[in-house]
Scaffold this active site. Sequence first.
Site, short mmCIF file in Angstrom:
data_model
loop_
_atom_site.label_atom_id
_atom_site.label_comp_id
_atom_site.label_asym_id
_atom_site.label_seq_id
_atom_site.Cartn_x
_atom_site.Cartn_y
_atom_site.Cartn_z
N MET A 171 0.75 -1.37 0.08
CA MET A 171 0.01 -0.03 0.15
C MET A 171 0.87 1.13 0.02
O MET A 171 1.74 1.21 0.85
CB MET A 171 -0.87 0.01 1.22
CG MET A 171 -1.80 1.39 1.33
SD MET A 171 -3.09 1.54 -0.08
CE MET A 171 -3.03 3.11 0.11
N GLU A 205 4.52 0.91 -5.87
CA GLU A 205 4.34 1.91 -4.82
C GLU A 205 5.21 3.23 -4.99
O GLU A 205 4.39 4.25 -4.42
CB GLU A 205 4.44 0.87 -3.43
CG GLU A 205 3.93 -0.41 -3.33
CD GLU A 205 2.30 -0.37 -3.88
OE1 GLU A 205 1.82 0.57 -3.54
OE2 GLU A 205 1.90 -1.25 -4.13
#
Length: 888
Positions: A302, A336
């Site tokens: 994330m 990411e």
Amino acid sequence: MTRWRVLNGPLTHNRGGYNAPLPHRWRTKTVAGVRNLRQVEAADRARLLDVSAYDISLDLTDGNGYPGEGTFRSVTEVRFSCREPGATTFIEVAADSLRGATLNGEPLDISGWAADKGLVVPGLAADNVLVVDADCAYSSTGQGLHRTVDPVDKEVYLYSQFETADAQRVFACFDQPDLKAQFTWHVTAPQHWRVVSNMPIEREEPAAGMTGAKTVHFARSPRMSTYITAICAGPYHEVREQHDGIDLGVFCRASMSRYLDADDILLITKQGFDFFHREFGVRYPLPKYDQIYSPDFNAGAMENFGCVVHAEQHYIFRSQVTDFEYEQRANTILHEMAHMWFGDLVTMRWWDDLWLNESFAEWASHWANTAATRFSDAWTTFLSIRKNWGYRQDQLSSTHPVYCEIPDVDAVEVNFDGITYAKGASVIKQLVAYVGIEPFLAGLRAYFTKHAWGNATFDDLLSALEAASGRELRKFAAEWLETAQVNTLRPEITLAEDGTYASVAVLQEAPERYPTLRTHRIGIGLYDLNDEGALVRREHLEVEIDGGRTEIRQLAGLPAADVLLLNDEDLTYAKLRLDERSMAAVVEHIAGLDNPLARALCWAAAWDMVRDGELAGRDYIRMVIRGLAIEKDINLVTATLGQARSVLTFYTDPSWSPEGWEQLARFAADAVERAEPGSGFQLAWARAYASAARSDNDLARLADWLRGENVPQGLRIESDLRWSLLQSLVAKGSTGPDAIESELDSDRTASGERQAALARALEPTPESKAETWRRLVSDHQLPNWLLRSLLLGFQHSAQVELTAAYAAKYFEVVNDIWAALDSEPAQDFVALAYPSYQVSEETVALTDAWLTGAGKGSPAPLRRLVTEGRDGVVRALKARAKDAAASA
């Protein structure tokens, strides 16, 4: 897990002048989940409010300096202005209970608050200070603030996961991407913990009135969205390094520190920053960049701004892995990192542009991997793994355009799919080919500069690209982003008597329900077979395909190639077919194609033909055995072996499948012996052999390996491979519970517990399946790792008859499970417990009965996932019929 309890005692607010307990507390019966924010509500709130700053204090202790359980204290001060003084708004706070709230110093009535509805805030002034004091629940589902206990040392670890709208589980917030603000965090935690957030630590001090604890104060952040803020805490092992003015950090659990290859992670990180800085022309804007490898993470990673969380179980390697795994990790690191610009610095206004965040990061990560790291063939992996995911998703009945309107947060939850990621990235790649890389980058630089720290839409990006390239892109965008499904490209070839091409055309097809014929820029490669059996590319040309038939006049009169390959270099997003002459050459000589991307395109074409019922599954297996024997690309070997297992599980006639498994097992066993000792190829073939083994002799050999006997030279039977061998033996009834417990005794770790749970679910007895099912449907507090392990072990290709009775039971409980679980575990159950292994008309009928009966009024995301399961069974029935016909 212990049941949650509420912390006692007031928590003072360190910065906002708030120093007393709020007047009373309000508790919901249960935390029902987060508010399902609708787009119209978000737009109205964004019109009304301008949020400037959050100041958040969390107490993660039990009040005595030890890690807290159950709930944690959260006090949020949010400063915002209102364009219509006197108006009413609401703030999300999905807490376990509220202690109280004040607006501009006056108590708010919190009696109407509910975790899934938020808190109404009436009587706004032009400038407002809202303080919300809450007890929030730790999560075991990977949403909000996830809490896990390491079985090795019993230490507690926390990480946050706030996308899509789970920041409200940790602090009160206006939880939508276009209400950006500055954030200042203050976290009270045990003294020996490390606490990590988006910004560097400003100072630490002993926690007031508590021994053995500290309060960590973080620097104020620049403006960012709520969903990319982050808090991670625990006794994490830490490695730091400076690079180009950026303070880099890598973290993992203390018990995993001996496996952490920080040097390789940091190498990819530094290569990524150097590449993106050069190409984007805009520097990464924060002073530090931390990567936390956390247990039990649901996804791969994330993109929290400056505090990226990665899935430990995927990317910290406890035993030997192949270069496939290293490349996947590198791709995730770069994916990411790309989000730091596309998503974090410039953020979508609403979730209908989620595709743009993910598609861009997906494209950029493979682009950077190819250009800046040792993984120069990353586009081959993109085609073999990611793009095939997009093709599969796009052919489901739930297909949707890359860009689609998202009415609410619930709708976006199931749109983290192969269309949003892989098809979108393919469109970006096609767009780059269409306008050229330099104009594309010039447009990006202008976009980043203009919209830094703000929110933007795809239209903003398109305008920047049009200005930079001088090309009109609205038609391109409309046909690629606003329409669904995938086109098929076929060559139409006429040969002259002298062996040259009399004519070559490309035919473009579209499904009847989705008739769009798109503009494609493709490469066409001509490959000739030489005396050594290699297929060498003689010609490559790029052309634009438009409409149902495009004649390629440049090829007329050229000597016919042994293989004419459409979409050479994989520029567009389309399914491919080979002409009869090319297919015959590929079946015999696919390993001889002189570059891995060309081989991947041919494998993808064959795979699509199997799934579409145009190629018998048994013929695909023969192609695998012939073509992989000398394949030198580990990513192609890994991807193709996975597809071979799927073919045998779903797409071959069940009466022939045992023979197919035997062929694959025999081939894999021979390949283990032929491979270079200790190589990644040897490991990949050993894994394939373990999964394919069905016969008594093969299972006996696996048992020998597990005992350390008759192991092929160089093959390391370490933790992860040991579990794979054991699980294969358990699934086929060759060993049982005692062996599982013995293996767990030697691997009493988080990974070991996860693997043991999966192995227990695999036990092929009615009693084991009944107990696993009971836990899945009745225990709604299962942590995410355990739920997923039970689901993955419940069904198996060798246990189809054993689990047949659960097909009907699935439809009896699926509504209740969806209502009872948080979104992540609910989606896991619906997708993984669906009776996909029961390939029969009866399964289709059961699904149809649910869709028109008990599921008729069910939430759209639930119906979508169930319908996707049905699609898989219908496709498998068609493929099996094709395979059965091949034996006639």
